[in-house]
Design a protein around this motif. Sequence first.
Motif, PDB file in Angstrom:
ATOM      1  N   THR A 247      37.215  33.452  11.983  1.00 64.93           N
ATOM      2  CA  THR A 247      35.892  33.010  12.443  1.00 64.93           C
ATOM      3  C   THR A 247      36.051  32.228  13.749  1.00 64.93           C
ATOM      4  OG1 THR A 247      35.947  30.847  11.359  1.00 64.93           O
ATOM      5  CG2 THR A 247      35.029  32.653  10.072  1.00 64.93           C
ATOM      6  N   GLY A 261      30.415  24.326  13.027  1.00 69.87           N
ATOM      7  CA  GLY A 261      30.313  25.568  12.273  1.00 69.87           C
ATOM      8  C   GLY A 261      31.571  26.416  12.332  1.00 69.87           C
ATOM      9  N   THR A 263      31.578  30.309  12.360  1.00 77.40           N
ATOM     10  CA  THR A 263      30.753  31.521  12.322  1.00 77.40           C
ATOM     11  C   THR A 263      31.583  32.786  12.551  1.00 77.40           C
ATOM     12  OG1 THR A 263      28.962  32.739  13.420  1.00 77.40           O
ATOM     13  CG2 THR A 263      30.148  31.155  14.772  1.00 77.40           C
ATOM     14  N   ILE A 415      25.842  30.196  13.058  1.00 79.87           N
ATOM     15  CA  ILE A 415      25.592  30.169  11.602  1.00 79.87           C
ATOM     16  C   ILE A 415      26.811  29.579  10.882  1.00 79.87           C
ATOM     17  CG2 ILE A 415      23.872  31.995  11.471  1.00 79.87           C
ATOM     18  CD1 ILE A 415      26.156  33.954  10.815  1.00 79.87           C
ATOM     19  N   ARG A 416      26.722  29.535   9.535  1.00 77.60           N
ATOM     20  CA  ARG A 416      27.732  28.875   8.693  1.00 77.60           C
ATOM     21  C   ARG A 416      27.971  27.492   9.302  1.00 77.60           C
ATOM     22  NH1 ARG A 416      28.943  34.180   6.952  1.00 77.60           N
ATOM     23  NH2 ARG A 416      26.802  34.861   7.240  1.00 77.60           N
ATOM     24  N   SER A 417      26.883  26.781   9.475  1.00 72.40           N
ATOM     25  CA  SER A 417      26.936  25.572  10.282  1.00 72.40           C
ATOM     26  C   SER A 417      26.108  24.461   9.663  1.00 72.40           C
ATOM     27  CB  SER A 417      26.398  25.893  11.680  1.00 72.40           C
ATOM     28  OG  SER A 417      25.072  26.378  11.579  1.00 72.40           O
ATOM     29  N   LYS A 449      26.574  31.355   1.487  1.00 69.87           N
ATOM     30  CA  LYS A 449      26.671  31.048   2.923  1.00 69.87           C
ATOM     31  C   LYS A 449      26.783  29.551   3.219  1.00 69.87           C
ATOM     32  CE  LYS A 449      24.619  35.331   4.465  1.00 69.87           C
ATOM     33  NZ  LYS A 449      23.355  36.056   4.512  1.00 69.87           N
TER      34      LYS A 449
END
Length: 460
Positions: A247, A261, A263, A415-417, A449
């Motif tokens: 990532t 994050g 992401t 994202i993933r944050s 997520k």
Amino acid sequence: MNLPEEIKEAFAEGKRLFSCIQEFNGDATSLTIYQKGAQAISREAERFYWETPTKELTLVALGSVLTFKEEDGTPASLLKYQKKMANLIYQNRLIYGAGAIVLGAFAFNQEDAQCQYWSDLERGYLYLPRVLVTKGLEQNYVTFNFVAETLDELESQWFEGQAIMTTLEQLVDDNHPVTLQKGYHIKQQELAVDKWLTLVEETVSEIKDAANPIKKIVLARHLEILAEEVISSEVVLANLAQQQTNTYLFALVSGEVSFIGATPERLLSADENYFKTAGIAGSAPRGKTSKEDQILSESLLTDPKNIYEHHVVIQRIENQLADLIEGSMIQPKLSLLKNRDIQHLFIPIKGKRRNGVSLLEGLEALHPTPALGGEPKEAALDWIATKEFLGRGLYGAPVGWLNLVRDEGEFAVGIRSGIFSKNKGMLYGGCGIVEDSIPELELKETWVKFQPMLRGVTGE
Ligand SMILES: C=C(O[C@H]1C=CC=C(C(=O)O)[C@@H]1O)C(=O)O
């Protein structure tokens, strides 16, 4: 060392923004530089961390010279600035990832400003750092940026820069990472779960309504966390670096607020010749055993709902990219992108840059793809702005860097944050809603997520 003649000449020719790159020696890791380097400027200075999934490029930025936020922090206004500055910047070398680089994140939607959590970061926050350490695969560099309007300033800024670089090299010299705690004990609360489930139902009916062109809308929800102590970006980043391979890692820190994050999703990268992006949508959890994982992978690759979600993303990217590139797109067949907690349908896409198309124009055309907004774009953005309970701030927005001199850089999708301030945090997780979506399953998917950032905070 005296002020180099080259810089004096550049000033005489009218240059006012100076970006001096030199080789950076020593074995300190980027995380160590992130942890210790801030002291070279001030503990409170802005910081930014960026690492690509392949680890081919890591950036650590310390302090800021110029800040672009609010209405200055949009791709359109940054593009104007880039054009205006074309003849006013002196950069001594051309090195990918080094030099006059503006970095940070744009807002997900500038029009949607209702994010109590985000403070200064709410509506886009990018800056030209004072110091930028660039780690590539072969060589490391450090850039020092400054603005000078007079000869006196030119001289004093140059010497200040030299002093800061010496301090930085000394600070990180021993490469002993700061001893960090493992993570935080937290209380966590999923916000407005019932309301969110009702919103998913309402969104599905809207999509099913034949009078309505909407095919897909991505809805996000929130997990609030409360720790016993102040949450440090250094701890969270160090955990993510160990836990999340494959990532992008990022941290954008201003004052007490940090946006962090891990992401998997590239929005757009540009080198001299190519634009690269990716179609990522459709998700399944990872299996606990390799057999279970394989079963989950196979069913994701053949599941009509997920394939449709992904297809909507690919179609839009293809349409938008066609205006940005020359010739055909290079697009391998559908595969899976696997991260620690989740896997996605995935197609990387690449094309030769059309002459004169800038990275920021490409970014504006692509963001948000239907992996974060929906289809059609404007209707989905309106729906999100009116129906989601908290503003997105920088969640789902382009995060990354751009060189002002040579138009290259890379932006991922934020994202993933989560956003953190003192001992509080708000994590975001979203999912694509299409006509076959089942609210309870979407709830589970968003729970998965949240996991990367939860692990980052707790260290588990
Ligand atoms: C919106 C998110 O994920 C997007 C990216 C990949 C897969 C997605 C999905 O399957 O719904 C989402 O579109 C998020 O992680 O918050």
